[in-house]
Write a protein that holds these residues in place. Structure first.
Motif, PDB file in Angstrom:
ATOM      1  N   ASP A 185      -2.805  -5.613  -0.263  1.00 53.52           N
ATOM      2  CA  ASP A 185      -2.408  -6.352   0.933  1.00 53.52           C
ATOM      3  C   ASP A 185      -1.370  -7.422   0.580  1.00 53.52           C
ATOM      4  O   ASP A 185      -0.407  -7.649   1.329  1.00 53.52           O
ATOM      5  CB  ASP A 185      -3.629  -7.012   1.583  1.00 53.52           C
ATOM      6  CG  ASP A 185      -4.512  -6.016   2.315  1.00 53.52           C
ATOM      7  OD1 ASP A 185      -4.022  -4.924   2.661  1.00 53.52           O
ATOM      8  OD2 ASP A 185      -5.701  -6.325   2.531  1.00 53.52           O
ATOM      9  N   ARG A 233       1.939  -5.660   0.046  1.00 55.05           N
ATOM     10  CA  ARG A 233       2.533  -5.281   1.333  1.00 55.05           C
ATOM     11  C   ARG A 233       3.224  -6.480   1.983  1.00 55.05           C
ATOM     12  O   ARG A 233       4.343  -6.368   2.492  1.00 55.05           O
ATOM     13  CB  ARG A 233       1.455  -4.728   2.268  1.00 55.05           C
ATOM     14  CG  ARG A 233       2.008  -4.288   3.621  1.00 55.05           C
ATOM     15  CD  ARG A 233       0.910  -3.943   4.592  1.00 55.05           C
ATOM     16  NE  ARG A 233       0.112  -5.096   4.951  1.00 55.05           N
ATOM     17  CZ  ARG A 233       0.470  -6.018   5.842  1.00 55.05           C
ATOM     18  NH1 ARG A 233       1.642  -5.929   6.457  1.00 55.05           N
ATOM     19  NH2 ARG A 233      -0.314  -7.041   6.112  1.00 55.05           N
ATOM     20  N   PRO A 261       0.093  -0.809   6.273  1.00 52.12           N
ATOM     21  CA  PRO A 261      -0.755  -1.041   5.099  1.00 52.12           C
ATOM     22  C   PRO A 261      -0.458  -0.023   4.002  1.00 52.12           C
ATOM     23  O   PRO A 261      -0.021   1.099   4.277  1.00 52.12           O
ATOM     24  CB  PRO A 261      -2.172  -0.857   5.648  1.00 52.12           C
ATOM     25  CG  PRO A 261      -2.052  -1.047   7.124  1.00 52.12           C
ATOM     26  CD  PRO A 261      -0.692  -0.542   7.492  1.00 52.12           C
ATOM     27  N   SER A 278      -1.962   2.428   1.727  1.00 50.89           N
ATOM     28  CA  SER A 278      -3.214   3.179   1.656  1.00 50.89           C
ATOM     29  C   SER A 278      -3.308   3.909   0.325  1.00 50.89           C
ATOM     30  O   SER A 278      -2.455   4.728  -0.013  1.00 50.89           O
ATOM     31  CB  SER A 278      -3.271   4.186   2.807  1.00 50.89           C
ATOM     32  OG  SER A 278      -4.456   4.936   2.759  1.00 50.89           O
TER      33      SER A 278
END
Length: 227
Positions: free
Chosen positions: A172, A175, A183, A185
């Motif tokens: 996170d 990102r 997001p 993944s």
């Protein structure tokens, strides 16, 4: 390893830190001019199945060759390439200094005791396998050091080293830093080989722990890892 000109980042990939999963997740956001190094056949198939960009642009341009590169090329006609676990020191030789200086550079690290246990179960996926102590005290347990990859002349070369233990939270942060709209993944490539789910502290003997502490002393000191 990824060099993204689209998002201006460089990902230095270490061993047994979910690096392939991170690489696959990042490749979704790469552009046609970005450098993405090859991964294993199965992992490339996973990346293709997800519809993400695969390995591309990883051959080093002749314009970046050093004298030794030309000599090697004259001998075997093999192009120099950026590769999976290439270190920061080597990347720096083949890209423009302003790219290295201005792009956001990051890597991942993992508790060395846990990392060696993970490497053991990945290296020996089924019986018969040596005991964990035999493995720890062999040279095989010494080859997954990350410090050489994200440092240059023993100094930190990347802007940030994230931690495997907090990988979802760290993704996170990445990102946000890269200003990605979606997001990141993780597909968790290469997982599932470790059947013994006990803590590494319960698997390793005191002698094993001491050997790992000696081999990975720099990582342990820099990141304050404890057994």
């Amino acid at each position: 390893m990824i060099i993204s000109h689209k998002h201006k980042f460089i990902f230095i990939k270490t061993v047994k830190t979910a690096g392939t999963s991170v690489e696959i997740a990042l490749s979704k956001h790469c552009g046609p001019d970005d450098i993405i190094t090859p991964i294993s056949k199965d992992d490339e198939a996973k990346r293709q199945e997800l519809g993400y960009r695969g390995a591309q642009n990883y051959r080093i341009p002749f314009s970046k060759y050093k004298k030794i590169d030309w000599l090697k090329f004259a001998y075997d006609r093999e192009r120099r390439k950026f590769y999976n676990h290439i270190g920061a020191s080597e990347v720096m030789q083949y890209i423009e200094p302003d790219i290295w200086d201005s792009y956001y550079k990051f890597s991942f690290e993992r508790n060395p005791w846990d990392k060696v246990v993970s490497w053991y179960y990945w290296r020996y996926k089924s019986e018969p396998r040596p005991s964990i102590s035999e493995f720890v005290h062999s040279s095989e347990a010494n080859i997954i050091r990350g410090f050489e990859l994200y440092t240059h002349l023993s100094e930190m070369a990347v802007d940030q080293v994230f931690f495997f233990e907090n990988i979802n939270e760290e993704m996170d942060k990445i990102r946000e830093k890269l200003n990605l709209s979606e997001p990141l993944s993780l597909p968790f490539a290469k997982g599932g080989h470790r059947k013994d789910k006990r803590s590494y502290s319960d698997i390793l003997s005191d002698q094993d722990k001491a050997k790992i502490a000696k081999v990975y002393a720099r990582e342990i000191a820099h990141f304050n890892y404890t057994v």
